[in-house]
Design an enzyme around this catalytic site. Structure first.
Site, short mmCIF file in Angstrom:
data_model
loop_
_atom_site.label_atom_id
_atom_site.label_comp_id
_atom_site.label_asym_id
_atom_site.label_seq_id
_atom_site.Cartn_x
_atom_site.Cartn_y
_atom_site.Cartn_z
N LEU A 14 0.78 -1.05 0.15
CA LEU A 14 0.07 -0.02 -0.02
C LEU A 14 0.88 1.35 -0.13
O LEU A 14 0.42 2.40 -0.11
CB LEU A 14 -0.94 0.21 1.35
CG LEU A 14 -2.39 -0.56 1.27
CD1 LEU A 14 -3.09 -0.37 2.60
CD2 LEU A 14 -3.13 -0.24 0.31
N LYS A 16 3.28 1.90 2.75
CA LYS A 16 3.41 2.35 4.03
C LYS A 16 5.08 3.03 4.16
O LYS A 16 5.01 4.13 4.75
CB LYS A 16 3.74 1.12 4.96
CG LYS A 16 2.26 0.55 5.49
CD LYS A 16 2.38 -0.62 6.47
CE LYS A 16 3.30 -1.50 6.34
NZ LYS A 16 3.02 -2.63 5.62
N LEU A 18 6.64 4.71 1.90
CA LEU A 18 6.47 5.83 1.15
C LEU A 18 5.81 6.91 2.01
O LEU A 18 6.25 7.98 2.28
CB LEU A 18 5.57 5.75 -0.17
CG LEU A 18 6.36 5.46 -1.56
CD1 LEU A 18 5.52 5.34 -2.58
CD2 LEU A 18 7.44 6.60 -1.66
N ILE A 146 0.04 -13.58 11.50
CA ILE A 146 0.36 -14.27 12.66
C ILE A 146 1.72 -13.66 13.21
O ILE A 146 1.92 -13.16 14.31
CB ILE A 146 0.42 -15.65 12.77
CG1 ILE A 146 -1.15 -15.99 12.49
CG2 ILE A 146 1.01 -16.21 13.98
CD1 ILE A 146 -1.28 -17.85 12.12
N GLU A 147 2.62 -13.49 12.04
CA GLU A 147 4.01 -13.28 12.62
C GLU A 147 4.01 -11.81 13.21
O GLU A 147 5.09 -11.36 13.78
CB GLU A 147 4.97 -13.58 11.61
CG GLU A 147 4.64 -12.67 10.29
CD GLU A 147 5.84 -13.16 9.30
OE1 GLU A 147 6.65 -14.26 9.49
OE2 GLU A 147 5.80 -12.58 8.30
N CYS A 380 28.74 -1.41 -9.85
CA CYS A 380 29.13 -2.52 -9.36
C CYS A 380 29.16 -3.75 -10.27
O CYS A 380 30.23 -3.61 -10.81
CB CYS A 380 28.22 -2.89 -8.19
SG CYS A 380 28.87 -3.83 -6.81
N ARG A 461 31.72 -8.74 -3.35
CA ARG A 461 32.93 -9.77 -2.99
C ARG A 461 34.02 -9.52 -3.90
O ARG A 461 35.05 -10.00 -3.45
CB ARG A 461 32.27 -11.02 -3.04
CG ARG A 461 31.35 -11.40 -1.84
CD ARG A 461 31.27 -13.07 -1.86
NE ARG A 461 29.67 -13.16 -1.28
CZ ARG A 461 29.53 -13.31 -0.26
NH1 ARG A 461 30.16 -12.98 0.82
NH2 ARG A 461 28.10 -13.44 0.07
N HIS A 506 27.83 1.91 -4.88
CA HIS A 506 26.43 1.98 -5.31
C HIS A 506 26.03 3.38 -5.21
O HIS A 506 25.36 3.83 -4.15
CB HIS A 506 25.49 1.38 -4.59
CG HIS A 506 25.52 -0.33 -4.83
ND1 HIS A 506 24.98 -0.92 -5.90
CD2 HIS A 506 26.62 -1.19 -4.32
CE1 HIS A 506 25.18 -2.10 -5.92
NE2 HIS A 506 26.12 -2.39 -4.98
N GLU A 508 23.50 4.97 -6.25
CA GLU A 508 22.10 5.24 -6.16
C GLU A 508 21.45 5.22 -4.63
O GLU A 508 20.34 5.87 -4.60
CB GLU A 508 21.45 3.96 -7.12
CG GLU A 508 21.27 2.70 -6.24
CD GLU A 508 22.71 1.80 -6.80
OE1 GLU A 508 23.66 2.31 -6.95
OE2 GLU A 508 22.58 0.56 -6.63
#
Ligand code: GLN
Length: 535
Positions: A14, A16, A18, A146-147, A380, A461, A506, A508
């Site tokens: 939905l 959240k 943002l 549930i979690e 990268c 790596r 990175h 970005e």
């Protein structure tokens, strides 16, 4: 410190993250210092080992923590500098409780979800108090899972202990528009709020995602059934142009005023000019440039989230629009495929990635961009394939490769980093986080940044093998950035090309809508020149 808890109902995705980021931005406009964090109810310690197809991109913080992409929204919308403390998973909570149990810290007690897990969550909430005025905590998942129950139970207890004027529950929900009935349906929202109230949490503000405006009757109905005042039912209509309109939209919906009032924070002058300007800028019609994004997770936009956002920021800075054209690297099997799919692009960007699948297509694309003078930005893995393409086609080493893809290659242009040689552990074991890099004077990168030292985030790596440095420089691919500490190679450029920059880090992750990343900005500038030249 005051707390805002953001929960979500009815469906996932939905926005959240943002909405939390945009609310953070809005509260910063009121001169408040805002902290943001996310609780994820899954058992992984962090999302570092999850597939981008399942979880979207792994967002990396300065301190090297691998986190959920929502933390990217928080950093893009606000000035908050996030760390490991701002990203918590159920896995980490359980890990720390089990550690305490092994240490005997619970003095013979039976260790249980309540109170031990909930206490651990509450103590984390208290630890995050670093002097900010407010902390926005987003709870991952959807009400009814549930979690997420232990997290919600901990928040209920926390609100009781801290006082309701110090805690605000904001519930993000979906109003379903039934086309056949031409009606907005409120029942799923009512039920998700009922589920929250069952746990003992009464939301203070309902933010309703909707594709249609909320009529006064609908507002009254939601208010009545969900037990929130009508003015606390906030409309969050689908945005027309860009997510960066959201702070301005939420301000118009008076979400900031509602929050300040509930948390008993004195009203202040609101300086929202920056977001107003961005909104206006976004709504203007502008020239469009096509940037090819060469990847293997192109079916999942979230897998390259920060890249798309950084390109959009560059567009805002240069008053143009960017159309990202996702290209599946597995469909680039030959020079002819490249010609068909890449010829008309204004710029080519190859982002980070792992594993052999699709790698040859990425190498071909990097070579095509070099040969056809199309601006190329390698990030990268995108940097590593640029180096391999150069070795194969300019240095004429046809079997050049990275040892990640061909351990026996006679020319290991990219090899495992020294510190990475003997680790088999997958989670959290890469070379991670912010590192200072020195830029050579007069190079494209140094001019773009306008400084000699930069700090950028890493997640890899493998690295450029310095054995081949001289051969590369002699033939026109030069090293323009090095790690300050160990001189590892961070940036490659081809000065004879209009714009060919490949970076091991990175960029970005550090771009903001009001301050585009210098390399993305410079890349888009070059793409716009290329575009005009093609007109
Ligand atoms: N697979 C490469 C490495 O581990 C690149 C990683 C990346 O692009 N994030 O070095």
């Amino acid at each position: 410190m005051k707390h805002i808890f953001v929960t979500g109902g009815v469906v996932s995705s939905l926005g959240k993250g943002l909405t939390s980021g945009a609310l953070g931005a809005l509260l910063e406009c009121h001169g408040l210092r805002v902290e943001l964090q996310k609780f994820d109810p899954y058992l992984n310690l962090d999302p570092g080992t999850m597939s981008p197809l399942q979880h979207g991109e792994v967002y990396v913080l300065d301190d090297g923590t691998e986190t959920d992409l929502d933390l990217g929204h928080y950093e893009r919308f606000t000035h908050a500098i996030l760390s490991r403390e701002n990203s918590l998973t159920a896995g980490r909570i359980y890990e720390s409780v089990l550690q305490k149990e092994r240490n005997g810290d619970y003095l013979g007690q039976t260790v249980q979800v309540i109170p031990h897990i909930t206490d651990e969550i509450k103590s984390h909430l208290r630890r995050v108090d670093t002097g900010a005025d407010l902390c926005i905590t987003e709870i991952g998942g959807t009400i009814g899972d549930i979690e997420s129950l232990p997290f919600l139970e901990a928040l209920r207890q926390f609100a009781l202990e801290e006082g309701r004027e110090n805690v605000l529950f904001m519930h993000l929900t979906l109003l379903l528009y039934l086309r056949s009935a031409e009606e907005l349906k409120t029942k799923p929202t009512q039920q998700s709020v009922a589920k929250l109230r069952e746990i003992g949490i009464q939301p203070d503000i309902l933010v309703c995602r909707t594709e249609q405006p909320i009529t006064p009757t609908i507002r009254q109905k939601i208010s009545l059934f969900c037990n929130v005042p009508p003015q606390a039912v906030v409309e969050e209509r689908d945005l027309q142009h860009s997510i960066y309109e959201l702070p301005h939209v939420l301000h118009q919906e008076k979400l900031d005023a509602l929050v300040l009032q509930h948390l008993q924070l004195a009203p202040r002058e609101c300086h929202i000019e920056v977001w107003e300007k961005i909104s206006q800028q976004i709504q203007q019609t502008k020239p469009i440039y096509h940037i090819g994004l060469i990847g293997k997770y192109i079916s999942c936009k979230d897998a390259y989230k920060s890249i798309y956002e950084a390109l959009a920021h560059a567009g805002i800075a240069l008053s143009c629009s960017v159309k990202a054209v996702a290209i599946d690297s597995e469909t680039l099997l030959s020079e002819k495929d490249c010609h068909e799919q890449l010829r008309t692009l204004d710029g080519i960007l190859t982002p980070g990635g792992f594993g052999t699948r699709g790698i040859e297509g990425k190498i071909l694309a990097a070579n095509y961009a070099r040969e056809h003078a199309i601006p190329y930005f390698g990030i990268c893995l995108g940097m590593q394939v640029a180096a391999i393409a150069f070795a194969r086609n300019v240095l004429q080493w046809p079997h050049a490769n990275s040892t990640e893809f061909d351990p026996q290659t006679p020319h290991p242009i990219i090899c495992r980093m020294a510190g990475q040689k003997d680790t088999d552990v997958k989670g959290g074991s890469m070379h991670l986080g912010a590192i200072t890099c020195h830029l050579s004077a007069g190079t494209l990168s140094q001019k773009a940044y306008g400084k000699n030292y930069i700090s950028e985030r890493h997640r890899h790596r493998y690295e450029f093998n310095s054995t081949f440095e001289e051969e590369f420089q002699k033939h026109g691919m030069v090293i323009t950035g090095r790690c300050l500490d160990n001189h590892a190679i961070e940036i490659l450029e081809i000065p004879a090309h209009p714009w060919y920059v490949a970076v091991q880090f990175h960029p970005e992750f550090l771009s903001k809508p009001w301050q585009a990343h210098p390399l993305f900005r410079s890349f888009l500038q070059a793409a716009s020149h290329h575009g005009h030249a093609n007109d």
